[in-house]
Design a protein around this motif. Structure first.
Motif, PDB file in Angstrom:
ATOM      1  N   PHE A  18       1.168  24.712  85.527  1.00 50.40           N
ATOM      2  CA  PHE A  18       2.395  23.919  85.651  1.00 50.40           C
ATOM      3  C   PHE A  18       2.232  22.549  85.009  1.00 50.40           C
ATOM      4  CE2 PHE A  18       3.395  26.827  89.282  1.00 50.40           C
ATOM      5  CZ  PHE A  18       4.570  27.314  88.746  1.00 50.40           C
ATOM      6  N   LYS A  27       4.670  21.274  82.213  1.00 50.04           N
ATOM      7  CA  LYS A  27       5.334  19.977  82.373  1.00 50.04           C
ATOM      8  C   LYS A  27       5.125  19.097  81.156  1.00 50.04           C
ATOM      9  CE  LYS A  27       5.652  16.022  85.503  1.00 50.04           C
ATOM     10  NZ  LYS A  27       5.115  15.400  86.743  1.00 50.04           N
ATOM     11  N   SER A  28       3.889  19.033  80.647  1.00 46.11           N
ATOM     12  CA  SER A  28       3.620  18.225  79.454  1.00 46.11           C
ATOM     13  C   SER A  28       4.361  18.776  78.241  1.00 46.11           C
ATOM     14  CB  SER A  28       2.117  18.179  79.182  1.00 46.11           C
ATOM     15  OG  SER A  28       1.612  19.481  78.935  1.00 46.11           O
ATOM     16  N   THR A  33       7.242  20.453  78.299  1.00 50.13           N
ATOM     17  CA  THR A  33       8.666  20.114  78.452  1.00 50.13           C
ATOM     18  C   THR A  33       8.919  18.641  78.164  1.00 50.13           C
ATOM     19  OG1 THR A  33       8.286  19.832  80.841  1.00 50.13           O
ATOM     20  CG2 THR A  33       9.144  21.954  80.090  1.00 50.13           C
ATOM     21  N   GLN A  34       7.952  17.776  78.488  1.00 48.83           N
ATOM     22  CA  GLN A  34       8.109  16.362  78.160  1.00 48.83           C
ATOM     23  C   GLN A  34       8.127  16.152  76.653  1.00 48.83           C
ATOM     24  OE1 GLN A  34       4.948  14.373  80.265  1.00 48.83           O
ATOM     25  NE2 GLN A  34       6.051  14.353  82.217  1.00 48.83           N
ATOM     26  N   SER A  45      11.533  17.247  75.492  1.00 48.89           N
ATOM     27  CA  SER A  45      12.689  16.592  76.113  1.00 48.89           C
ATOM     28  C   SER A  45      13.577  15.852  75.118  1.00 48.89           C
ATOM     29  CB  SER A  45      12.217  15.645  77.220  1.00 48.89           C
ATOM     30  OG  SER A  45      11.365  14.640  76.702  1.00 48.89           O
TER      31      SER A  45
END
Length: 392
Positions: free
Chosen positions: A35, A39-40, A42-43, A46
């Motif tokens: 995860f 998360k990284s 998706t950042q 973004s």
């Protein structure tokens, strides 16, 4: 020698199942690392996601400007109407951002600081009122004074200021965060320009790609539901935004005429809150009346609440229906239930998006209940301009 027949399909299914079990076990046992990687990632993506969202929201105004350029008799304008519409749209957007940063934001910050300065007097007034009511024996059983003290202990102005000062001690981290926000915002802005400029090419590529990937019936069905979802979402978002602007301007004028403190800021607050159907405008009006009561007294608070109620009735019965034009056509009970569920699970964003999601769910349910099979078709072209996929 007897030949042994092997059922390779069963062995492949068993092997696939075993691999899925192993992968599932590895994912569960290393979920923190997995995860964290997601998360990284998706950042990193973004800015691209935000850029596509900005382009989607600006697609309607860009199409309207394109239609205006299409009416021109100038050959150069007609030939370059798409590029000129994108250019003019972003020039207008930059001008609005300039006005926002130079006039609206400083006003909001000043009013917020003034309101925080008045917060201790609000607290003292509440404490004195509670003490007086308890001495009179009216609310002795509620122990409201202890409850207020507990709330103030957790949300006191001194504690908030100390938390802000502690967060500001790390100047290096703050500067890195601010620079990251600025860079991502600029990148998202640039990406949105490219998306709008090359919108036709992107849609044509996606049309061809999924047309080859999916069977024709599945492709047409998916295309129909994507266009239907797009039409509902865009109609709802644009209508709510326009209605919010009307409410913000009207409420600011009314509050300024009544000489309510922080009139413009409260008007903007009313406009933004009005984007949440039913509950938003009611909560914002009550908060505005409470602030007016503490700053200017009971009489002006009552007048303000009555004025805002009249404005809400005019908006709900005349302005809102004309703007929305029955686009969603949902029962009020369904709207209230969807907003409650959306707010409980996804907060303010869930309350805002719950209504169009409920409208889409209604269309899907009605099509499922309909005995006649619905043939996928393109939504009516008379709706608000939206991104449509053209058949290749």
């Amino acid at each position: 020698m007897k030949r042994i027949d092997i059922n390779w399909n069963q062995w492949i299914i068993r092997f696939t199942f075993a691999m899925l079990v192993i992968i599932g076990y590895k994912v569960i046992s290393n979920y923190n690392a997995i995860f964290g990687t997601i998360k990284s990632f998706t950042q990193i993506l973004s800015p691209f996601v935000i850029g596509f969202v900005i382009a989607y929201l600006l697609n309607g105004p860009q199409e309207l400007l394109k239609k205006l350029f299409n009416k021109s008799r100038n050959k150069f304008v007609n030939k370059n109407q798409h590029g000129l519409s994108v250019l003019l749209l972003y020039l207008i957007l930059i001008f609005l951002i300039f006005l926002l940063l130079n006039f609206i934001v400083p006003l909001l910050i000043t009013n917020l600081i003034d309101l925080l300065k008045l917060l201790p007097s609000f607290i003292n007034y509440l404490s004195e009122l509670v003490t007086k009511l308890e001495n009179d024996g009216l609310i002795e059983f509620l122990s409201l004074e202890k409850m207020i003290q507990n709330v103030l202990a957790n949300f006191s102005l001194e504690k908030l200021l100390s938390q802000w000062s502690q967060s500001l001690t790390s100047i290096g981290q703050l500067s890195v965060s601010l620079s990251s926000i600025v860079i991502n915002s600029a990148l998202s802005f640039i990406i949105s320009i490219y998306v709008l400029a090359y919108k036709t090419s992107l849609l044509d590529f996606s049309n061809r790609f999924f047309g080859k990937l999916l069977p024709q019936n599945a492709f047409l069905g998916a295309k129909y539901w994507i266009q239907t979802t797009n039409r509902i979402f865009y109609k709802f978002i644009s209508s709510q935004f326009l209605d919010a602007c009307i409410i913000a301007v009207s409420a600011s004028i009314i509050l300024s005429v009544l000489r309510v403190p922080f009139g413009v800021s409260l008007g903007l607050f009313l406009g933004i809150s009005n984007m949440i159907p039913y509950f938003g405008s009611i909560v914002a009006s009550v908060v505005t009346a409470i602030i007016t009561f503490f700053t200017s007294g009971l009489n002006l608070a009552i007048i303000t609440l009555i004025s805002l109620t009249v404005l809400q009735q005019v908006d709900g019965n005349f302005i809102g229906p004309r703007i929305m034009a029955g686009a969603l056509n949902l029962n009020p009970i369904v709207i209230i239930i969807s907003i409650t569920i959306g707010g409980a699970y996804f907060g303010v964003i869930g309350m805002f998006l719950a209504v169009p999601v409920a409208a889409i769910a209604k269309i899907i349910t009605m099509n499922w209940l309909d005995k006649d099979q619905i043939t996928p078709q393109t939504p009516d072209s008379t709706d608000i301009p939206s991104i449509e996929l053209e058949e290749s």
